[in-house]
Motif scaffolding. Structure first.
Motif, short mmCIF file in Angstrom:
data_model
loop_
_atom_site.label_atom_id
_atom_site.label_comp_id
_atom_site.label_asym_id
_atom_site.label_seq_id
_atom_site.Cartn_x
_atom_site.Cartn_y
_atom_site.Cartn_z
N GLN A 1 1.60 4.18 -0.12
CA GLN A 1 2.85 3.66 0.39
C GLN A 1 3.03 3.96 1.87
O GLN A 1 3.36 3.07 2.65
N GLN B 1 2.43 0.47 5.28
CA GLN B 1 2.97 0.47 6.65
C GLN B 1 2.02 -0.28 7.58
O GLN B 1 2.45 -1.06 8.42
N ASP C 1 7.45 -2.50 9.30
CA ASP C 1 8.74 -2.09 8.78
C ASP C 1 9.40 -3.16 7.92
O ASP C 1 10.56 -3.01 7.53
N THR D 1 10.37 -4.45 4.84
CA THR D 1 10.46 -3.99 3.46
C THR D 1 10.29 -5.13 2.46
O THR D 1 9.75 -4.92 1.37
N LYS E 1 6.60 -5.68 2.12
CA LYS E 1 6.02 -4.59 1.34
C LYS E 1 6.24 -4.82 -0.14
O LYS E 1 5.31 -4.68 -0.94
N GLN E 2 7.45 -5.18 -0.53
CA GLN E 2 7.74 -5.38 -1.94
C GLN E 2 6.98 -6.59 -2.50
O GLN E 2 6.47 -6.54 -3.62
#
Length: 44
Positions: free
Chosen positions: A20, A25, A30, A32, A35-36
């Motif tokens: 993670q 990253q 940044d 999010t 990322k999800q």
């Protein structure tokens, strides 16, 4: 990371933290949402 897990160098918590904190990253910065989306893509 998988090899380190197989050889018991890392435990699951360490593996998850490295994944993670570093890999996500590096790939998504940044963002999010990105990322999800990546996590969902990997898990599904």
């Amino acid at each position: 990371l998988d090899l380190a897990m197989e050889r018991n160098i890392l435990n699951q918590n360490e593996y998850d933290a490295i994944w993670q904190d570093n890999v996500l990253q590096w790939l998504c910065g940044d963002d999010t949402t990105a990322k999800q989306k990546l996590i969902n893509r990997i898990l599904n």
